[in-house]
Motif scaffolding. Structure first.
Motif, PDB file in Angstrom:
ATOM      1  N   ASN A 164       8.948   7.665  -1.852  1.00 13.69           N
ATOM      2  CA  ASN A 164       7.680   7.118  -1.482  1.00 13.69           C
ATOM      3  C   ASN A 164       7.779   6.003  -0.229  1.00 13.69           C
ATOM      4  O   ASN A 164       8.715   5.260  -0.345  1.00 13.69           O
ATOM      5  CB  ASN A 164       6.887   6.204  -2.580  1.00 13.69           C
ATOM      6  N   VAL A 165       6.615   6.021   0.508  1.00 10.91           N
ATOM      7  CA  VAL A 165       6.612   4.949   1.199  1.00 10.91           C
ATOM      8  C   VAL A 165       5.702   3.848   1.237  1.00 10.91           C
ATOM      9  O   VAL A 165       4.421   4.350   0.987  1.00 10.91           O
ATOM     10  CB  VAL A 165       6.523   5.619   2.891  1.00 10.91           C
ATOM     11  N   TYR A 166       5.829   2.774   1.354  1.00 10.31           N
ATOM     12  CA  TYR A 166       4.840   1.480   1.231  1.00 10.31           C
ATOM     13  C   TYR A 166       5.002   0.849   2.530  1.00 10.31           C
ATOM     14  O   TYR A 166       5.818   0.579   2.928  1.00 10.31           O
ATOM     15  CB  TYR A 166       5.193   0.682  -0.160  1.00 10.31           C
ATOM     16  N   ARG A 219      -0.226   4.043   9.075  1.00  8.75           N
ATOM     17  CA  ARG A 219      -0.919   5.151   9.081  1.00  8.75           C
ATOM     18  C   ARG A 219      -1.051   6.046  10.421  1.00  8.75           C
ATOM     19  O   ARG A 219      -1.190   7.240  10.349  1.00  8.75           O
ATOM     20  CB  ARG A 219      -1.963   5.094   8.011  1.00  8.75           C
ATOM     21  N   ALA A 220      -1.190   5.117  11.305  1.00 12.39           N
ATOM     22  CA  ALA A 220      -1.509   5.705  12.680  1.00 12.39           C
ATOM     23  C   ALA A 220      -0.477   6.401  13.215  1.00 12.39           C
ATOM     24  O   ALA A 220      -0.641   7.175  14.234  1.00 12.39           O
ATOM     25  CB  ALA A 220      -2.110   4.538  13.454  1.00 12.39           C
ATOM     26  N   ILE A 221       0.637   6.164  12.838  1.00  5.37           N
ATOM     27  CA  ILE A 221       1.831   6.733  13.308  1.00  5.37           C
ATOM     28  C   ILE A 221       1.983   8.330  12.630  1.00  5.37           C
ATOM     29  O   ILE A 221       2.360   8.611  11.363  1.00  5.37           O
ATOM     30  CB  ILE A 221       3.217   6.060  13.065  1.00  5.37           C
ATOM     31  N   ASP A 222       1.821   9.244  13.576  1.00  4.70           N
ATOM     32  CA  ASP A 222       1.645  10.727  13.236  1.00  4.70           C
ATOM     33  C   ASP A 222       2.876  11.346  13.654  1.00  4.70           C
ATOM     34  O   ASP A 222       3.020  11.649  15.065  1.00  4.70           O
ATOM     35  CB  ASP A 222       0.540  11.381  13.716  1.00  4.70           C
ATOM     36  N   PRO A 223       3.838  11.717  13.018  1.00  4.35           N
ATOM     37  CA  PRO A 223       5.321  12.201  13.371  1.00  4.35           C
ATOM     38  C   PRO A 223       4.911  13.583  14.184  1.00  4.35           C
ATOM     39  O   PRO A 223       5.664  13.918  15.045  1.00  4.35           O
ATOM     40  CB  PRO A 223       5.758  12.317  11.988  1.00  4.35           C
ATOM     41  N   GLU A 224       3.812  14.361  13.748  1.00  6.07           N
ATOM     42  CA  GLU A 224       3.699  15.612  14.741  1.00  6.07           C
ATOM     43  C   GLU A 224       2.932  15.406  15.768  1.00  6.07           C
ATOM     44  O   GLU A 224       2.682  16.515  16.582  1.00  6.07           O
ATOM     45  CB  GLU A 224       2.782  16.509  13.561  1.00  6.07           C
ATOM     46  N   ASN A 225       2.221  14.396  16.182  1.00  9.64           N
ATOM     47  CA  ASN A 225       1.355  13.838  17.449  1.00  9.64           C
ATOM     48  C   ASN A 225       1.873  12.487  17.756  1.00  9.64           C
ATOM     49  O   ASN A 225       0.941  11.513  17.685  1.00  9.64           O
ATOM     50  CB  ASN A 225      -0.020  14.325  17.168  1.00  9.64           C
ATOM     51  N   VAL A 243       0.978  -1.246   0.078  1.00 16.04           N
ATOM     52  CA  VAL A 243       0.024   0.010   0.019  1.00 16.04           C
ATOM     53  C   VAL A 243       0.873   1.171   0.033  1.00 16.04           C
ATOM     54  O   VAL A 243       1.903   1.458   0.868  1.00 16.04           O
ATOM     55  CB  VAL A 243      -0.965   0.114   1.228  1.00 16.04           C
ATOM     56  N   LEU A 244       0.754   2.058  -0.884  1.00 18.97           N
ATOM     57  CA  LEU A 244       1.245   3.241  -0.968  1.00 18.97           C
ATOM     58  C   LEU A 244       0.709   4.124  -0.013  1.00 18.97           C
ATOM     59  O   LEU A 244      -0.395   4.439   0.082  1.00 18.97           O
ATOM     60  CB  LEU A 244       1.197   4.085  -2.126  1.00 18.97           C
ATOM     61  N   ILE A 245       1.524   4.816   0.820  1.00 16.54           N
ATOM     62  CA  ILE A 245       1.079   5.568   2.203  1.00 16.54           C
ATOM     63  C   ILE A 245       0.946   6.962   1.979  1.00 16.54           C
ATOM     64  O   ILE A 245      -0.152   7.661   2.296  1.00 16.54           O
ATOM     65  CB  ILE A 245       1.894   5.491   3.318  1.00 16.54           C
ATOM     66  N   ASN A 246       2.015   7.667   1.228  1.00  9.96           N
ATOM     67  CA  ASN A 246       1.982   8.834   0.890  1.00  9.96           C
ATOM     68  C   ASN A 246       1.121   9.429  -0.218  1.00  9.96           C
ATOM     69  O   ASN A 246       1.002   8.647  -1.424  1.00  9.96           O
ATOM     70  CB  ASN A 246       3.266   9.730   0.864  1.00  9.96           C
ATOM     71  N   ALA A 247       0.244  10.577  -0.372  1.00  8.21           N
ATOM     72  CA  ALA A 247      -0.396  10.951  -1.374  1.00  8.21           C
ATOM     73  C   ALA A 247       0.702  11.516  -2.575  1.00  8.21           C
ATOM     74  O   ALA A 247      -0.159  11.196  -3.791  1.00  8.21           O
ATOM     75  CB  ALA A 247      -1.275  11.876  -1.080  1.00  8.21           C
ATOM     76  N   ALA A 248       1.596  11.936  -2.341  1.00  3.47           N
ATOM     77  CA  ALA A 248       2.605  12.588  -3.128  1.00  3.47           C
ATOM     78  C   ALA A 248       3.984  12.217  -2.767  1.00  3.47           C
ATOM     79  O   ALA A 248       4.258  12.065  -1.764  1.00  3.47           O
ATOM     80  CB  ALA A 248       2.368  13.896  -3.573  1.00  3.47           C
ATOM     81  N   ALA A 249       4.964  12.054  -3.895  1.00  5.55           N
ATOM     82  CA  ALA A 249       6.302  11.696  -3.397  1.00  5.55           C
ATOM     83  C   ALA A 249       6.618  12.876  -2.654  1.00  5.55           C
ATOM     84  O   ALA A 249       6.168  14.186  -2.779  1.00  5.55           O
ATOM     85  CB  ALA A 249       7.137  11.475  -4.698  1.00  5.55           C
ATOM     86  N   PRO A 263       2.734  12.166   7.746  1.00  6.98           N
ATOM     87  CA  PRO A 263       1.567  12.999   8.477  1.00  6.98           C
ATOM     88  C   PRO A 263       0.498  12.596   7.831  1.00  6.98           C
ATOM     89  O   PRO A 263       0.228  12.529   6.587  1.00  6.98           O
ATOM     90  CB  PRO A 263       1.996  14.679   8.143  1.00  6.98           C
ATOM     91  N   PRO A 264      -0.742  12.665   8.565  1.00  4.14           N
ATOM     92  CA  PRO A 264      -2.149  12.066   8.064  1.00  4.14           C
ATOM     93  C   PRO A 264      -2.812  13.145   6.789  1.00  4.14           C
ATOM     94  O   PRO A 264      -2.986  12.544   5.872  1.00  4.14           O
ATOM     95  CB  PRO A 264      -3.112  12.483   9.038  1.00  4.14           C
TER      96      PRO A 264
END
Length: 201
Positions: free
Chosen positions: A96-98, A108-114, A79-85, A196-197
């Protein structure tokens, strides 16, 4: 001495691993592609593994060839996680992160900002590909969560860097380049950087 062997499951293209995923440090975790302290060996069956020893003397081995086999078609099966490179903090590469389908939600639940306390399960796989101006992969890194005792300093993560689609690693083991120095900063999220989400697919 007991040898424990761990490799990702490849039961179906949709669930290449019942394990999970994790983030990666781009192949440029540092300018130095090789890590020290690696114990990489090649055996008669063309199998390459990285071993470390636990406090009890048990040897924990990661089957690098099984990991490479599992990620060979990551662009189609993960699954490609990021919407854009985006530009990685590791060397300024475009990435890109998969993540495997079975672990994409946990990643996806890992939010680097929170950040919140997170532990990804044994078997987790995450691929960070480095792409060129045309969007084609040129290299990348993979993280694999090994069994307890493999790399206690860094949450038992194994790192590999190189030509992921071609199945050739230039460096691998419990520390590649500066992976430890970089990923120790995110111990709370199991040593994994999230996306980031707002930037996710």
């Amino acid at each position: 001495m007991t040898t424990l062997r761990f490799s990702p499951h490849t039961s179906s293209p949709i669930s290449l691993c019942l394990g999970l995923c994790a983030a990666l440090c781009a192949s440029a975790c540092s300018d130095d592609a090789g890590g020290e302290g690696e114990d990489t060996e090649e055996t008669a069956g063309e199998e390459v593994g990285t071993d470390t020893e636990t406090d009890t003397g048990e040897e924990v081995e990661v089957d690098e060839q099984a990991i490479l086999d599992s990620i060979a078609s990551y662009r189609e099966d993960f699954v490609l996680i990021n919407a854009a490179a985006f530009t990685s903090e590791h060397g300024g590469a475009t990435v890109n992160v998969y993540a495997e389908p079975g672990v994409a939600d946990a990643f996806r639940a890992i939010d680097p900002e929170n950040p919140v306390d997170t532990t990804l399960p044994v078997g987790a796989l995450i691929v960070k590909e480095v792409i060129d101006e045309m969007g084609d992969p040129v290299s990348g890194t993979v993280m694999f969560k090994a069994e307890a005792g493999y790399n206690p300093e860094l949450g038992d993560w194994w790192f590999g860097a190189g030509d992921l689609i071609g199945g050739e690693l230039s460096a691998s083991g419990p520390d590649v380049g500066n992976c430890v120095g970089c990923h120790q900063e995110v111990a709370q999220t199991d040593y994994v950087y999230g996306v980031p989400p707002a930037d996710q697919t």
